[in-house]
Scaffold this motif. Sequence first.
Motif, PDB file in Angstrom:
ATOM      1  N   ASN A   1       0.820  -1.200   0.000  1.00 52.91           N
ATOM      2  CA  ASN A   1       0.000   0.000   0.000  1.00 52.91           C
ATOM      3  C   ASN A   1       0.860   1.258   0.000  1.00 52.91           C
ATOM      4  O   ASN A   1       0.581   2.208   0.702  1.00 52.91           O
ATOM      5  N   LYS A   2       1.888   1.278  -0.794  1.00 52.25           N
ATOM      6  CA  LYS A   2       2.790   2.415  -0.819  1.00 52.25           C
ATOM      7  C   LYS A   2       2.389   3.374  -1.931  1.00 52.25           C
ATOM      8  O   LYS A   2       1.975   2.956  -3.010  1.00 52.25           O
ATOM      9  N   ILE A   3       2.537   4.652  -1.692  1.00 52.13           N
ATOM     10  CA  ILE A   3       2.222   5.675  -2.672  1.00 52.13           C
ATOM     11  C   ILE A   3       3.493   5.971  -3.466  1.00 52.13           C
ATOM     12  O   ILE A   3       4.538   6.283  -2.890  1.00 52.13           O
ATOM     13  N   SER A   4       3.395   5.889  -4.788  1.00 50.48           N
ATOM     14  CA  SER A   4       4.589   6.067  -5.604  1.00 50.48           C
ATOM     15  C   SER A   4       4.968   7.540  -5.762  1.00 50.48           C
ATOM     16  O   SER A   4       6.134   7.883  -5.828  1.00 50.48           O
ATOM     17  N   SER A   5       3.989   8.421  -5.861  1.00 47.54           N
ATOM     18  CA  SER A   5       4.309   9.839  -6.013  1.00 47.54           C
ATOM     19  C   SER A   5       3.278  10.669  -5.259  1.00 47.54           C
ATOM     20  O   SER A   5       2.124  10.273  -5.114  1.00 47.54           O
ATOM     21  N   LYS A   6       3.704  11.835  -4.828  1.00 48.68           N
ATOM     22  CA  LYS A   6       2.800  12.716  -4.100  1.00 48.68           C
ATOM     23  C   LYS A   6       1.901  13.441  -5.092  1.00 48.68           C
ATOM     24  O   LYS A   6       2.372  13.888  -6.144  1.00 48.68           O
ATOM     25  N   PRO A   7       0.618  13.560  -4.777  1.00 53.81           N
ATOM     26  CA  PRO A   7      -0.262  14.297  -5.685  1.00 53.81           C
ATOM     27  C   PRO A   7       0.051  15.787  -5.648  1.00 53.81           C
ATOM     28  O   PRO A   7       0.440  16.336  -4.623  1.00 53.81           O
ATOM     29  N   LYS A   8      -0.119  16.441  -6.795  1.00 50.38           N
ATOM     30  CA  LYS A   8       0.141  17.872  -6.871  1.00 50.38           C
ATOM     31  C   LYS A   8      -1.020  18.632  -6.246  1.00 50.38           C
ATOM     32  O   LYS A   8      -2.176  18.363  -6.532  1.00 50.38           O
ATOM     33  N   VAL A   9      -0.691  19.564  -5.399  1.00 55.29           N
ATOM     34  CA  VAL A   9      -1.698  20.352  -4.708  1.00 55.29           C
ATOM     35  C   VAL A   9      -1.754  21.735  -5.339  1.00 55.29           C
ATOM     36  O   VAL A   9      -0.733  22.419  -5.434  1.00 55.29           O
ATOM     37  N   ASN A  10      -2.932  22.126  -5.782  1.00 56.31           N
ATOM     38  CA  ASN A  10      -3.115  23.447  -6.353  1.00 56.31           C
ATOM     39  C   ASN A  10      -3.391  24.416  -5.213  1.00 56.31           C
ATOM     40  O   ASN A  10      -4.400  24.308  -4.528  1.00 56.31           O
ATOM     41  N   LYS A  11      -2.505  25.373  -5.003  1.00 51.11           N
ATOM     42  CA  LYS A  11      -2.634  26.283  -3.870  1.00 51.11           C
ATOM     43  C   LYS A  11      -3.428  27.532  -4.205  1.00 51.11           C
ATOM     44  O   LYS A  11      -3.683  28.345  -3.341  1.00 51.11           O
ATOM     45  N   LYS A  12      -3.823  27.690  -5.464  1.00 50.50           N
ATOM     46  CA  LYS A  12      -4.603  28.858  -5.843  1.00 50.50           C
ATOM     47  C   LYS A  12      -6.072  28.628  -5.473  1.00 50.50           C
ATOM     48  O   LYS A  12      -6.605  27.553  -5.687  1.00 50.50           O
ATOM     49  N   PRO A  13      -6.739  29.627  -4.926  1.00 51.45           N
ATOM     50  CA  PRO A  13      -8.163  29.453  -4.600  1.00 51.45           C
ATOM     51  C   PRO A  13      -9.003  29.426  -5.868  1.00 51.45           C
ATOM     52  O   PRO A  13      -8.695  30.082  -6.862  1.00 51.45           O
ATOM     53  N   ILE A  14     -10.070  28.673  -5.828  1.00 51.06           N
ATOM     54  CA  ILE A  14     -10.966  28.560  -6.969  1.00 51.06           C
ATOM     55  C   ILE A  14     -12.081  29.582  -6.801  1.00 51.06           C
ATOM     56  O   ILE A  14     -12.810  29.568  -5.802  1.00 51.06           O
ATOM     57  N   VAL A  15     -12.224  30.473  -7.772  1.00 51.55           N
ATOM     58  CA  VAL A  15     -13.265  31.488  -7.735  1.00 51.55           C
ATOM     59  C   VAL A  15     -14.374  31.025  -8.671  1.00 51.55           C
ATOM     60  O   VAL A  15     -14.187  30.941  -9.883  1.00 51.55           O
ATOM     61  N   LEU A  16     -15.540  30.702  -8.097  1.00 47.90           N
ATOM     62  CA  LEU A  16     -16.620  30.182  -8.916  1.00 47.90           C
ATOM     63  C   LEU A  16     -17.383  31.296  -9.628  1.00 47.90           C
ATOM     64  O   LEU A  16     -17.643  31.204 -10.821  1.00 47.90           O
ATOM     65  N   LYS A  17     -17.765  32.343  -8.905  1.00 53.49           N
ATOM     66  CA  LYS A  17     -18.506  33.451  -9.491  1.00 53.49           C
ATOM     67  C   LYS A  17     -17.846  34.756  -9.057  1.00 53.49           C
ATOM     68  O   LYS A  17     -18.141  35.290  -7.992  1.00 53.49           O
ATOM     69  N   PRO A  18     -16.965  35.316  -9.864  1.00 57.80           N
ATOM     70  CA  PRO A  18     -16.234  36.516  -9.440  1.00 57.80           C
ATOM     71  C   PRO A  18     -17.076  37.787  -9.506  1.00 57.80           C
ATOM     72  O   PRO A  18     -16.654  38.822  -9.013  1.00 57.80           O
ATOM     73  N   ASP A  19     -18.266  37.769 -10.136  1.00 56.58           N
ATOM     74  CA  ASP A  19     -19.068  38.972 -10.305  1.00 56.58           C
ATOM     75  C   ASP A  19     -19.947  39.296  -9.095  1.00 56.58           C
ATOM     76  O   ASP A  19     -20.624  40.318  -9.086  1.00 56.58           O
ATOM     77  N   ILE A  20     -19.973  38.450  -8.093  1.00 56.97           N
ATOM     78  CA  ILE A  20     -20.834  38.659  -6.934  1.00 56.97           C
ATOM     79  C   ILE A  20     -20.192  39.682  -6.002  1.00 56.97           C
ATOM     80  O   ILE A  20     -19.029  39.564  -5.623  1.00 56.97           O
ATOM     81  N   VAL A  21     -20.967  40.689  -5.624  1.00 57.33           N
ATOM     82  CA  VAL A  21     -20.496  41.716  -4.704  1.00 57.33           C
ATOM     83  C   VAL A  21     -21.330  41.602  -3.432  1.00 57.33           C
ATOM     84  O   VAL A  21     -22.558  41.586  -3.484  1.00 57.33           O
ATOM     85  N   LEU A  22     -20.677  41.521  -2.318  1.00 55.99           N
ATOM     86  CA  LEU A  22     -21.384  41.421  -1.046  1.00 55.99           C
ATOM     87  C   LEU A  22     -21.785  42.814  -0.570  1.00 55.99           C
ATOM     88  O   LEU A  22     -20.959  43.706  -0.469  1.00 55.99           O
ATOM     89  N   GLU A  23     -23.055  42.964  -0.283  1.00 56.02           N
ATOM     90  CA  GLU A  23     -23.554  44.241   0.216  1.00 56.02           C
ATOM     91  C   GLU A  23     -24.054  44.047   1.638  1.00 56.02           C
ATOM     92  O   GLU A  23     -24.804  43.121   1.915  1.00 56.02           O
TER      93      GLU A  23
END
Length: 58
Positions: A25-47
Amino acid sequence: MLLTITISITALVAVNFLLLKFSSNKISSKPKVNKKPIVLKPDIVLEQESKRLAPTGS
């Protein structure tokens, strides 16, 4: 009898350590981690709504 139990438990522990050492049960390689945040809807403004609260009397 006590010697037989001790030898049996020791053999089981040794087999357990061998299985742990050579497990597949050994892992051959480490998975790549995406450190950038995912923006789903950038047009939403909080009021923020400022409403006057009623006095509670406490």
